[in-house]
Scaffold this motif. Structure first.
Motif, PDB file in Angstrom:
ATOM      1  N   GLU A 153       0.832  -1.198   0.000  1.00 54.14           N
ATOM      2  CA  GLU A 153       0.000   0.000   0.000  1.00 54.14           C
ATOM      3  C   GLU A 153       0.868   1.251   0.000  1.00 54.14           C
ATOM      4  O   GLU A 153       1.927   1.300   0.631  1.00 54.14           O
ATOM      5  CB  GLU A 153      -0.903  -0.029   1.240  1.00 54.14           C
ATOM      6  CG  GLU A 153      -1.979   1.010   1.289  1.00 54.14           C
ATOM      7  CD  GLU A 153      -2.932   0.780   2.458  1.00 54.14           C
ATOM      8  OE1 GLU A 153      -4.056   1.279   2.398  1.00 54.14           O
ATOM      9  OE2 GLU A 153      -2.535   0.101   3.431  1.00 54.14           O
ATOM     10  N   GLN A 154       0.416   2.271  -0.721  1.00 55.87           N
ATOM     11  CA  GLN A 154       1.009   3.596  -0.692  1.00 55.87           C
ATOM     12  C   GLN A 154      -0.016   4.542  -0.061  1.00 55.87           C
ATOM     13  O   GLN A 154      -1.077   4.789  -0.634  1.00 55.87           O
ATOM     14  CB  GLN A 154       1.372   4.061  -2.100  1.00 55.87           C
ATOM     15  CG  GLN A 154       2.436   3.222  -2.790  1.00 55.87           C
ATOM     16  CD  GLN A 154       3.799   3.405  -2.157  1.00 55.87           C
ATOM     17  OE1 GLN A 154       4.171   4.511  -1.769  1.00 55.87           O
ATOM     18  NE2 GLN A 154       4.551   2.314  -2.056  1.00 55.87           N
ATOM     19  N   ILE A 155       0.314   5.059   1.128  1.00 58.86           N
ATOM     20  CA  ILE A 155      -0.634   5.862   1.895  1.00 58.86           C
ATOM     21  C   ILE A 155      -0.222   7.326   1.863  1.00 58.86           C
ATOM     22  O   ILE A 155       0.910   7.674   2.234  1.00 58.86           O
ATOM     23  CB  ILE A 155      -0.711   5.377   3.358  1.00 58.86           C
ATOM     24  CG1 ILE A 155      -1.106   3.899   3.413  1.00 58.86           C
ATOM     25  CG2 ILE A 155      -1.716   6.206   4.140  1.00 58.86           C
ATOM     26  CD1 ILE A 155      -1.127   3.331   4.825  1.00 58.86           C
ATOM     27  N   ALA A 156      -1.129   8.171   1.411  1.00 60.90           N
ATOM     28  CA  ALA A 156      -0.901   9.619   1.428  1.00 60.90           C
ATOM     29  C   ALA A 156      -1.510  10.206   2.700  1.00 60.90           C
ATOM     30  O   ALA A 156      -2.515   9.708   3.210  1.00 60.90           O
ATOM     31  CB  ALA A 156      -1.522  10.272   0.197  1.00 60.90           C
ATOM     32  N   THR A 157      -0.891  11.267   3.193  1.00 59.36           N
ATOM     33  CA  THR A 157      -1.363  11.912   4.418  1.00 59.36           C
ATOM     34  C   THR A 157      -1.718  13.361   4.125  1.00 59.36           C
ATOM     35  O   THR A 157      -0.931  14.092   3.513  1.00 59.36           O
ATOM     36  CB  THR A 157      -0.292  11.854   5.520  1.00 59.36           C
ATOM     37  OG1 THR A 157       0.061  10.495   5.772  1.00 59.36           O
ATOM     38  CG2 THR A 157      -0.804  12.473   6.810  1.00 59.36           C
ATOM     39  N   PHE A 158      -2.928  13.759   4.565  1.00 60.67           N
ATOM     40  CA  PHE A 158      -3.405  15.131   4.383  1.00 60.67           C
ATOM     41  C   PHE A 158      -3.882  15.663   5.735  1.00 60.67           C
ATOM     42  O   PHE A 158      -4.739  15.041   6.390  1.00 60.67           O
ATOM     43  CB  PHE A 158      -4.568  15.185   3.392  1.00 60.67           C
ATOM     44  CG  PHE A 158      -4.197  14.846   1.981  1.00 60.67           C
ATOM     45  CD1 PHE A 158      -3.883  15.842   1.076  1.00 60.67           C
ATOM     46  CD2 PHE A 158      -4.157  13.527   1.556  1.00 60.67           C
ATOM     47  CE1 PHE A 158      -3.542  15.533  -0.232  1.00 60.67           C
ATOM     48  CE2 PHE A 158      -3.817  13.205   0.256  1.00 60.67           C
ATOM     49  CZ  PHE A 158      -3.502  14.207  -0.644  1.00 60.67           C
TER      50      PHE A 158
END
Length: 661
Positions: free
Chosen positions: A552-557
């Motif tokens: 998984e590639q998890i982006a954080t906002f």
């Protein structure tokens, strides 16, 4: 060995279903009580055998028995337990086994809880229900055996389609099938009544609980599928007029019409011919949905892309039961009495309007779904019928339906006073218009049709409340008497009001997210900011992660509003190992006013990441409304007047238990 037990139980279930199909109906023809009684026991035994077969297949999935071809094709040892279990019905063979299991469950329920049905009617109903089971059990055993072995057994399975590895999709198919298959009871009751040549108000009373139970399950099943598509597919929508979505929506529309038609038949002994026809057509649409999903004629994220030859078998089954039912209806229709008369302005009249609009709406969806298939089959030309067609044909039919919905429960049977009802609904209408105008003034204008639809949704909601207040004579009696009357209303009154209120709430959600949605497609570098619908998002970067059977590639906002921290959203993109397939996991911040929704796209050559940013106003109201509708149906079903197997009371109690709805 356990798989062989499941296969053997499936064969025995076919034998028992054949007995249940023949013996009780022969007994009903000959008035043989012993033969008719065999149907009850056979229905229960059939359910038990199919339960054993289903548990055997589940055992093969849970233990990863890859010597079973179905398990090898649709499971993997790394899958979490929940998805190994849901993998049982996440494929063609297993889903068909679940289909016949639910079919047997409804038949056994009639056998166990339908003791107050006339003996001959119950025998014929169980016989017709068994005939459906025989057809599908033959189909499973000869074309779709879920216990077929593979030799040598592979070391590892291919895995389940990743987009089906989701909690909502674990429960969506069982509820959907319970709705599809549950309408078989209405069909069986209709055919049994046509065989006997006896159709009266009592028949409608007996068929309503089974139709209501199926309608409830289908409502929840469709809502769960919509919720899954919203957050799992990453498209930012909740309904796409996909042909397979339509395949479940058409029986829902017809089933809703059937519920209201059966009510007229029960209360006024009217609409007999139409109600019987509707019962046949509703289940026929369910069979059509089964065919469309499994025939390979559709390309959809919801469809089982299987051998078209098996689709032809299902089409043959559909044609047999639909054609046979309609032929019997045509033969018997001339002998059926039409029943009581009523004025156009009456509760019966409002329910007839309901039936007309729902039926025409169902027909428009049917045309839009089948026309591309028919055209391709005749000319080879491929076209698609999308949302513009459905919106232009479906919405105009729903507007008058929503306008009429609050009037129906308040109108009297046989002859109503439209002016008096309009006066009672005046406050609800005024409040709906006032709130719509205020909302439009605060939030600005949208499409011209949106405020009208929103006002109608509020009118339906407030009209449902007005119905309960009117029944309890609010304003006409003392406060204590009003509370006493309100608490003593029949459960079906509360159920009807809740179901109608749920529709009103759902309409508000549909209007809000369809007319006032905000969408932005941008690309951001780590550290950059974006703004949508008053929210400010700061992209912090992407980090890799590892799941049980995916990377998984998890982006954080970081999300703020007016400078104050709100939440942190972490949308991601996953790559499953078995089978190797990417999926998108949206980041969603839910709120009563609407959802902030982020879906990751691909990384750009510059290093920026493509993003879809949405704000969906009131979108949660769609699924809240569906749940309220389900609860309303459950409350109505709990009313002992709708429970077929309720214990008999004294004659005085039975008479008192039939107040007007």
């Amino acid at each position: 060995m356990i798989a062989e037990i499941g296969h053997f139980a499936l064969i025995l279930a076919l034998v028992v279903a054949t007995v249940q199909m023949i013996v009780p109906m022969w007994g009903a023809h000959r008035r043989d009580g012993a033969a008719m009684a065999m149907g009850d026991g056979a229905a229960v035994v059939q359910l038990a055998l199919l339960g054993i077969s289903f548990l055997a297949l589940m055992h093969a999935f849970v233990t990863s028995d890859f010597s079973v071809l179905n398990v090898a094709d649709n499971s993997h040892s790394d899958k979490p337990l929940l998805y190994r279990i849901s993998g049982v019905w996440g494929n063609h063979e297993g889903s068909m086994l679940l289909w016949v299991l639910i079919l047997a469950l409804f038949g056994a329920a009639v056998a166990l809880f339908g003791r107050n049905l006339p003996t001959t009617l119950r025998a014929n109903v169980l016989g017709v229900q068994a005939s459906i089971a025989v057809a599908f059990l033959l189909f499973i055993l000869f074309t779709s055996n879920p216990f077929e072995r593979v030799n040598p057994a592979p070391f590892e399975g291919r895995g389940l389609n990743p987009i089906l590895q989701d909690p909502a999709l674990a429960f969506h198919p069982p509820f959907l099938y319970a709705g599809y298959v549950g309408f078989s009871m209405a069909f069986s009751f209709a055919i049994a009544a046509l065989i006997e040549g006896r159709i009266d108000a009592a028949w409608a009373r007996w068929v309503r609980p089974w139709t209501l139970a199926a309608w409830m399950c289908l409502t929840l099943g469709i809502a769960m599928g919509s919720w899954w598509a919203y957050y799992e597919l990453g498209w930012g929508g909740w309904w796409f007029w996909d042909p397979v979505e339509n395949a479940s929506f058409m029986p829902w529309l017809a089933g809703t019409a059937l519920l209201h038609s059966a009510l007229v038949m029960e209360k006024r002994d009217a609409l007999k011919v139409w109600t019987i026809l509707l019962a046949i057509l509703t289940f026929s649409l369910s069979l059509m949905g089964t065919f469309l999903v499994r025939s390979g004629v559709l390309t959809s994220v919801h469809a089982f892309a299987v051998d078209p030859d098996r689709g032809i078998v299902i089409l043959t089954i559909m044609m047999f039961f639909t054609g046979g039912g309609l032929a019997l209806f045509g033969w018997r229709a001339s002998t059926l009495r039409q029943g009581g008369l009523f004025a156009p302005i009456s509760r019966e009249g409002s329910l007839v309007l309901n039936n007309v609009l729902l039926s025409v709406a169902c027909a428009t969806v049917l045309v839009g779904t089948l026309y591309p298939l028919v055209l391709e089959g005749i000319t080879g030309e491929k076209i698609s019928v999308g949302p513009p067609y459905f919106n232009m044909t479906f919405i105009p039919l729903m507007l008058p339906l929503l306008l009429a919905m609050p009037f129906g429960p308040l109108l009297a049977w046989k002859r109503g006073d439209l002016r008096a009802v309009a006066q009672r609904l005046g406050f609800a209408a005024g409040l709906a218009i006032l709130l719509t105008v205020l909302a439009a003034a605060i939030h600005g204008r949208g499409p011209w049709l949106a405020p009208i639809c929103a006002a109608l949704g509020l009118f339906v909601l407030f009209g449902a409340i007005t119905d309960l207040l009117s029944r309890a004579r609010f304003g006409d009696v003392s406060r204590g008497e009003f509370v006493r009357r309100l608490l003593n209303l029949p459960r079906s009154a509360y159920g009807t009001a809740l179901a109608h209120a749920g529709i009103g709430i759902m309409v508000l959600g549909i209007v809000g997210t369809s007319a006032y949605q905000t969408e932005k497609i941008i690309a951001l570098m780590p550290g950059e900011r974006a703004e949508v619908a008053g929210y400010e998002l700061v992209f912090k970067g992407i980090q890799p992660s590892k799941g049980p059977n995916y990377s998984e590639q998890i982006a954080t906002f970081d999300v703020t509003r007016n400078g104050a921290p709100v939440t942190t959203l972490m949308p991601s993109k996953r790559l499953y190992t078995a089978p190797p397939q990417p999926t998108t996991e949206a980041g969603i911040y839910p709120a009563w006013t609407g959802d902030l929704y982020i879906a990751l796209g691909d990384e750009q050559p510059s290093g920026a990441v493509a993003l879809r940013l949405y704000f969906h106003p009131l979108v949660r109201f769609i699924w809240i409304g569906a749940v309220i509708m389900f609860v309303g149906g459950a409350i109505s079903l709990s009313d002992r007047r709708l429970r077929v197997g309720a214990p008999q009371r004294s004659r005085r109690s039975r008479v008192a238990a039939v107040p007007a709805e």
